[in-house]
Design a protein around this motif. Structure first.
Motif, mmCIF file in Angstrom:
data_model
loop_
_atom_site.group_PDB
_atom_site.id
_atom_site.type_symbol
_atom_site.label_atom_id
_atom_site.label_comp_id
_atom_site.label_asym_id
_atom_site.label_seq_id
_atom_site.Cartn_x
_atom_site.Cartn_y
_atom_site.Cartn_z
ATOM 1 N N ALA A 1 0.858 -1.260 0.043
ATOM 2 C CA ALA A 1 -0.069 0.117 -0.001
ATOM 3 C C ALA A 1 0.725 1.158 0.125
ATOM 4 C CB ALA A 1 -0.949 0.234 1.147
ATOM 5 N N LEU A 2 0.850 1.978 -1.217
ATOM 6 C CA LEU A 2 1.606 3.246 -1.308
ATOM 7 C C LEU A 2 0.526 4.490 -1.154
ATOM 8 C CD1 LEU A 2 4.188 2.169 -3.791
ATOM 9 C CD2 LEU A 2 4.243 2.507 -1.136
ATOM 10 N N ALA A 3 0.555 5.262 -2.200
ATOM 11 C CA ALA A 3 -0.508 6.305 -2.504
ATOM 12 C C ALA A 3 -1.982 5.724 -2.569
ATOM 13 C CB ALA A 3 -0.121 7.328 -3.315
ATOM 14 N N GLY A 4 -2.079 4.750 -3.289
ATOM 15 C CA GLY A 4 -3.462 4.226 -3.372
ATOM 16 C C GLY A 4 -4.051 3.339 -2.523
ATOM 17 N N GLY A 5 -3.254 3.031 -1.257
ATOM 18 C CA GLY A 5 -4.124 2.812 0.021
ATOM 19 C C GLY A 5 -4.039 1.131 -0.200
ATOM 20 N N VAL A 6 -5.046 0.654 0.755
ATOM 21 C CA VAL A 6 -4.968 -0.957 1.157
ATOM 22 C C VAL A 6 -5.738 -1.481 -0.258
ATOM 23 C CG1 VAL A 6 -6.242 -2.501 2.294
ATOM 24 C CG2 VAL A 6 -5.161 -0.743 3.556
ATOM 25 N N ALA A 7 -6.860 -0.995 -0.818
ATOM 26 C CA ALA A 7 -7.384 -1.520 -2.021
ATOM 27 C C ALA A 7 -6.499 -1.826 -3.112
ATOM 28 C CB ALA A 7 -8.625 -0.678 -2.265
ATOM 29 N N GLU A 8 -5.662 -0.832 -3.383
ATOM 30 C CA GLU A 8 -4.426 -0.756 -4.485
ATOM 31 C C GLU A 8 -3.644 -1.834 -4.090
ATOM 32 O OE1 GLU A 8 -2.765 -0.277 -8.019
ATOM 33 O OE2 GLU A 8 -4.907 0.082 -7.492
ATOM 34 N N GLY A 9 -3.221 -1.843 -2.941
ATOM 35 C CA GLY A 9 -2.102 -2.715 -2.411
ATOM 36 C C GLY A 9 -2.569 -4.307 -2.509
ATOM 37 N N ILE A 10 -3.935 -4.564 -2.465
ATOM 38 C CA ILE A 10 -4.515 -5.917 -2.476
ATOM 39 C C ILE A 10 -4.491 -6.161 -3.987
ATOM 40 C CG2 ILE A 10 -6.633 -7.216 -2.102
ATOM 41 C CD1 ILE A 10 -7.242 -5.600 0.344
ATOM 42 N N ARG A 11 -4.884 -5.302 -4.695
ATOM 43 C CA ARG A 11 -5.138 -5.427 -6.269
ATOM 44 C C ARG A 11 -3.681 -5.828 -6.779
ATOM 45 N NH1 ARG A 11 -4.501 -3.567 -11.099
ATOM 46 N NH2 ARG A 11 -3.100 -1.724 -10.383
ATOM 47 N N GLN A 12 -2.754 -5.357 -6.439
ATOM 48 C CA GLN A 12 -1.278 -5.358 -6.938
ATOM 49 C C GLN A 12 -0.812 -6.808 -6.495
ATOM 50 O OE1 GLN A 12 1.510 -2.467 -6.561
ATOM 51 N NE2 GLN A 12 0.031 -0.662 -6.701
ATOM 52 N N GLU A 13 -1.181 -7.130 -5.477
ATOM 53 C CA GLU A 13 -0.850 -8.525 -4.716
ATOM 54 C C GLU A 13 -1.331 -9.548 -5.559
ATOM 55 O OE1 GLU A 13 0.437 -10.075 -0.411
ATOM 56 O OE2 GLU A 13 -1.160 -9.035 -0.714
ATOM 57 N N ARG A 14 -2.614 -9.282 -5.672
ATOM 58 C CA ARG A 14 -3.457 -10.487 -6.447
ATOM 59 C C ARG A 14 -2.676 -10.556 -7.669
ATOM 60 N NH1 ARG A 14 -7.829 -12.233 -3.953
ATOM 61 N NH2 ARG A 14 -9.320 -10.816 -2.617
ATOM 62 N N LEU A 15 -2.498 -9.507 -8.363
ATOM 63 C CA LEU A 15 -1.813 -9.896 -9.677
ATOM 64 C C LEU A 15 -0.370 -10.529 -9.745
ATOM 65 C CD1 LEU A 15 -2.725 -6.373 -11.265
ATOM 66 C CD2 LEU A 15 -3.451 -8.521 -11.852
ATOM 67 N N LEU A 16 0.528 -9.943 -8.792
ATOM 68 C CA LEU A 16 1.652 -10.614 -8.654
ATOM 69 C C LEU A 16 1.814 -12.054 -8.124
ATOM 70 C CD1 LEU A 16 3.413 -7.683 -6.789
ATOM 71 C CD2 LEU A 16 3.996 -8.280 -8.947
ATOM 72 N N LEU A 17 0.649 -12.467 -7.236
ATOM 73 C CA LEU A 17 0.762 -13.848 -6.881
ATOM 74 C C LEU A 17 -0.188 -14.597 -7.719
ATOM 75 C CD1 LEU A 17 0.582 -13.159 -3.092
ATOM 76 C CD2 LEU A 17 2.610 -13.499 -4.272
ATOM 77 N N ALA A 18 -0.560 -14.273 -8.918
ATOM 78 C CA ALA A 18 -1.528 -15.070 -9.701
ATOM 79 C C ALA A 18 -0.797 -16.431 -10.238
ATOM 80 C CB ALA A 18 -2.022 -14.328 -10.933
ATOM 81 N N HIS A 19 0.198 -16.101 -10.671
ATOM 82 C CA HIS A 19 1.059 -17.472 -10.993
ATOM 83 C C HIS A 19 1.387 -18.441 -9.995
ATOM 84 C CE1 HIS A 19 3.704 -20.081 -13.480
ATOM 85 N NE2 HIS A 19 4.583 -19.856 -12.353
ATOM 86 N N LEU A 20 1.847 -17.889 -8.899
ATOM 87 C CA LEU A 20 1.963 -18.602 -7.729
ATOM 88 C C LEU A 20 0.704 -19.445 -7.275
ATOM 89 C CD1 LEU A 20 3.868 -19.834 -5.487
ATOM 90 C CD2 LEU A 20 3.499 -17.486 -4.172
ATOM 91 N N ARG A 21 -0.531 -18.714 -7.222
ATOM 92 C CA ARG A 21 -1.687 -19.414 -7.010
ATOM 93 C C ARG A 21 -1.852 -20.668 -7.721
ATOM 94 N NH1 ARG A 21 -7.198 -19.665 -7.933
ATOM 95 N NH2 ARG A 21 -8.429 -19.453 -6.388
ATOM 96 N N GLY A 22 -1.627 -20.769 -9.136
ATOM 97 C CA GLY A 22 -1.800 -21.730 -9.963
ATOM 98 C C GLY A 22 -0.812 -23.048 -9.611
ATOM 99 N N ARG A 23 0.141 -22.596 -9.007
ATOM 100 C CA ARG A 23 1.143 -23.832 -8.583
ATOM 101 C C ARG A 23 0.649 -24.279 -7.214
ATOM 102 N NH1 ARG A 23 6.107 -23.936 -10.879
ATOM 103 N NH2 ARG A 23 6.107 -26.079 -10.081
ATOM 104 N N ALA A 24 -0.187 -23.749 -6.781
ATOM 105 C CA ALA A 24 -0.510 -24.237 -5.098
ATOM 106 C C ALA A 24 -1.135 -25.642 -5.164
ATOM 107 C CB ALA A 24 -1.502 -23.477 -4.540
#
Length: 292
Positions: free
Chosen positions: A114-137
């Motif tokens: 979470a930077l200027a975009g706050g918690v909601a933007e931080g959650i959105r970015q994290e989902r995108l970054l971890l999408a591939h890892l989720r597929g390997r779970a």
């Protein structure tokens, strides 16, 4: 480690989704648990454990976005661990945006992205970054509506061999379309096609919890056919959701005001779902809104 089965569970996923609770549960089960270990150090750490730093054949490591570079090293490091003879599992924890936002609000903690975009933007970015890892779970656990006790129980039962036989937590709720669609719904069924007890004078002040209303609703041929068809659909969907790794399912049944038809149907489904392999929670969201 002199146990033939050298087990390593990587706990990862979205920030605020229950990874710490899962780590504590595994520690209570005898796992050697390490939090926030840089991924590049995992092979060396496992070597130290095997040499006797801690005698155990079961290790759990929490690795997440706090180590910003771990995604780039992920595939290479995991391959190294597997070649060393370890049985590797990846538990990916997630939750809805609403649940994660609420948790950060309650704890007043800062989301790691979470930077200027706050918690909601931080959650959105994290989902995108971890999408591939989720597929390997090997296991995906949605903690959106789980209590800490339910989450702990789910983790322990999975690691101790129950696997896909874990009960799915089903949140079964009635609601009134007049007051809006429940945002958390996974499945929504509209029962406004059924005859409405609201227009029967002696039933109007009652609710679907009252035997008179329930009997009226269940006496309709349309109701009986609907229940048969819905139960068949549910029996088909339940193992599909389990296979996907879903741990919590919200089924919303709606009528106009959320007092008569939807309540009666939910109460009936409560009895019928009790025989299924689910952990059932029942809520009547709007049952009192139309009462004076």
């Amino acid at each position: 480690m002199n146990n033939n089965r050298k087990r390593v569970i990587i706990i990862t996923g979205l920030s605020g989704s229950g990874k710490s609770s899962a780590a504590r549960a595994l520690e209570d089960e005898g796992f050697f648990v390490v939090d926030n270990l840089p991924l590049a150090l995992l092979p060396k750490f496992l070597g130290l454990v095997e040499q006797g730093v801690r005698f155990t054949s079961e290790v759990a490591v929490v690795i997440d976005i706090r180590n910003r570079g771990f995604l780039a090293e992920f595939e290479t490091t995991l391959e190294t661990v597997r070649h060393a003879g370890y049985e590797l599992e990846i538990f990916f924890f997630e939750a809805s945006d609403e649940a994660l936002t609420r948790r950060y609000s309650e704890t007043r903690r800062r989301h790691p992205l979470a930077l200027a975009g706050g918690v909601a933007e931080g959650i959105r970015q994290e989902r995108l970054l971890l999408a591939h890892l989720r597929g390997r779970a090997t296991a995906i656990i949605d903690s959106s509506r789980l209590t800490p006790h339910q989450l702990r129980d789910m983790v322990v039962r999975r690691v101790r061999g129950t696997g896909e036989a874990l009960p799915l937590v089903v949140h079964l709720q009635s609601f009134g379309f007049r007051y809006g669609l429940p945002a958390e719904s996974d499945l929504v069924m509209d029962v406004r096609f059924l005859p409405n007890p609201h227009f029967v004078p002696e039933l109007q002040p009652l609710t679907g919890r009252d035997p008179q209303v329930r009997d009226y609703v269940l006496a309709q041929p349309e109701t009986r056919e609907f229940l048969e068809r819905f139960e068949s659909l549910f029996a088909f969907l339940l193992p599909q959701y389990r296979r996907e790794g879903k741990s919590y399912l919200t089924v919303s049944i709606g009528c106009t005001g959320g007092q008569h038809r939807s309540v009666a149907i939910v109460e009936t489904l409560r009895d019928r779902f009790a025989a299924a392999e689910v952990s059932l929670e029942v809520v009547h969201r709007d049952i009192s809104k139309g009462q004076k």
